[in-house]
Design a protein around this motif. Structure first.
Motif: not given
Length: 474
Positions: A355-369, A371-377, A338-345
């Motif tokens: 703050a948004a990046e910190a939240f997502l980093a914490n979210l995937i740290a306790t979830g599926n190994t 998973t990665s995330f990305l801020m983008m537009s 899974v790649v969580i994409v935070a669009n319209k960054s």
């Protein structure tokens, strides 16, 4: 099974082009060609050396059909193992048909699908797995599938299987020999060496079986589902990835009501991106069908791009909803990357972005190994290249880079599974001091399944199923 017919087919794609190649194969291929070919210099085509080119004209009686180059390959030094002639003519569809019809009247018949390669197999030019790789090579549309097909066509997979089969066959011969001296109670096969061989075969088979998970998706393209709520930018993201207006983009929520698919090659790896309908509660019957299809596509996908709006990562109430949705996604599909994409960054301030990046980093740290995330537009084309890199990171290309054997063929995979099961039975029987006659039964079955892969064990139905999928002329 080897047909004595002389066969002819167009070896290049149908339709008009600069040049077309018409291929003839069979014992009389060269003599048939000589009856319709008038060389520019006086010479007897039937007496020319193999692998030579000759300029001349194709003639039907007094009528000249075309000026051509005629290539001669004398069997067994040809692709099919038979006498073969290739006529390079001008690519007019009229010329192609006129020459083929002339050859049909001169003693040829139309080739069946894959018949040239079938004859190559029957004449010992290729084993069955190499013949199947020919079809894979023709259909390869990216570097990865091309590399795998080339490795198999060169015999990498065949030689690995053949080596295991030969070693097992040697021990099988000794086991069978013991049966002839059953009354003397002698052992010709060293049980400790046999045990080591079985363990080694199990190890190799397990590696080949496991490689199918990677090989199958590399061959067919890795399916990636783009999912999320309506109006978060899924269609915009698909368009940005493909660099074209593939999907309709609108401010109206629920624009995409069906799945839209397209392919993209990233650094030699094929990806199939699937833009899905937005997931939400709706009373619209058509949109409901689209949402149901979304979940079906997630099931089929190897990876999931989970799109959310960046602005939702600021409010605590929205964060809790996102966490709940994400947890449900990874629980329901634990094997998906899974790649969580935070669009319209680009709409966030610098402090909100952190703050948004910190939240997502914490979210995937306790979830599926996985998973990665990305801020983008997606709209501003910010982060698209980073997303492509993230997707590549999830693909296990180690075996491909190291030029290891990768299984992509379902038939091979099925035979490997069956051979592995039989080897396990032999191994268990050996440890249980099973009698030689019972061991021999399981060994024979394992050898049978090895032979199925390379074509040492075949039947008409199997060959028919395999070569029916080839194009005519190959």
């Amino acid at each position: 099974m080897i047909s004595q017919d002389n066969i002819v087919a167009l070896a290049t794609p149908s339709g008009a082009g600069a040049i077309a190649i018409i291929r003839i194969s069979g014992n009389d291929a060269i003599s048939i060609a000589s009856t319709v070919f008038k060389p520019s210099r006086k010479k007897d085509i039937t007496k020319q050396k193999s692998h030579t080119l000759h300029l001349g004209q194709i003639v039907d009686g007094e009528k000249v059909l075309d000026e051509v180059l005629l290539s001669i390959f004398i069997g067994p030094n040809s692709y099919s193992g038979e006498n073969t002639v290739e006529i390079s003519c001008h690519g007019s569809t009229y010329i192609q048909q006129q020459i083929i019809q002339l050859l049909l009247r001169s003693g040829c018949r139309m080739a069946n699908a894959g018949e040239f390669t079938l004859r190559a197999f029957l004449n010992g030019k290729l084993d069955l797995s190499q013949a199947e790789a020919v079809a894979d090579l023709i259909s390869s549309d990216n570097e990865a599938s091309h590399q795998i097909a080339m490795q198999q066509m060169r015999g990498g997979f065949s030689s690995e299987i053949a080596k295991l089969r030969e070693e097992l066959l040697n021990f099988a011969s000794l086991i069978e020999l013991e049966l002839d001296f059953a009354e003397e109670d002698v052992e010709f096969a060293d049980r400790s060496q046999f045990f080591e061989l079985l363990n080694r075969i199990e190890f190799v088979l397990k590696r080949l079986i496991d490689s199918f998970a990677v090989g199958n998706v590399l061959k067919n393209g890795i399916p990636v589902a783009i999912v999320g709520e309506p109006n978060v930018g899924k269609s915009t993201l698909l368009n940005a990835l493909l660099n074209e207006e593939r999907a309709i983009v609108s401010d109206i929520a629920g624009t995409t009501r069906d799945t839209i698919e397209d392919e993209l090659v990233i650094e030699g790896i094929g990806f199939r991106f699937i833009d899905t309908a937005g997931i939400r509660e709706t009373q619209d019957v058509v949109e409901s069908i689209g949402i149901r299809k979304t979940f079906e596509k997630i099931e089929q996908a190897q990876m999931v791009v989970y799109l959310i709006e960046s602005v939702r990562l600021i409010a605590e109430t929205q964060r809790q909803i996102i966490k709940k949705d994400y947890d449900e996604l990874v629980v329901k599909y634990p094997s998906k990357s899974v790649v969580i994409v935070a669009n319209k960054s680009d709409q966030l301030s610098e402090s909100d972005l952190k703050a948004a990046e910190a939240f997502l980093a914490n979210l995937i740290a306790t979830g599926n190994t996985k998973t990665s995330f990305l801020m983008m537009s997606a709209k501003e084309n910010i982060g698209v290249s980073q997303l492509k890199s993230l997707l590549l990171n999830f693909v296990n290309t180690g075996a491909l880079r190291n030029n290891e054997t990768i299984v992509t063929n379902t038939r091979h995979y099925d035979s490997l599974i069956k051979a592995f099961e039989e080897i396990q039975k032999v191994n268990h029987g050996l440890q249980s001091n099973l009698s030689s006659d019972l061991l021999a039964i399981d060994i024979r079955q394992a050898l049978y399944h090895f032979g199925e892969i390379t074509g040492q064990v075949t039947n008409d139905e199997l060959l028919g199923n395999i070569f029916a999928n080839f194009c005519i002329g190959k």
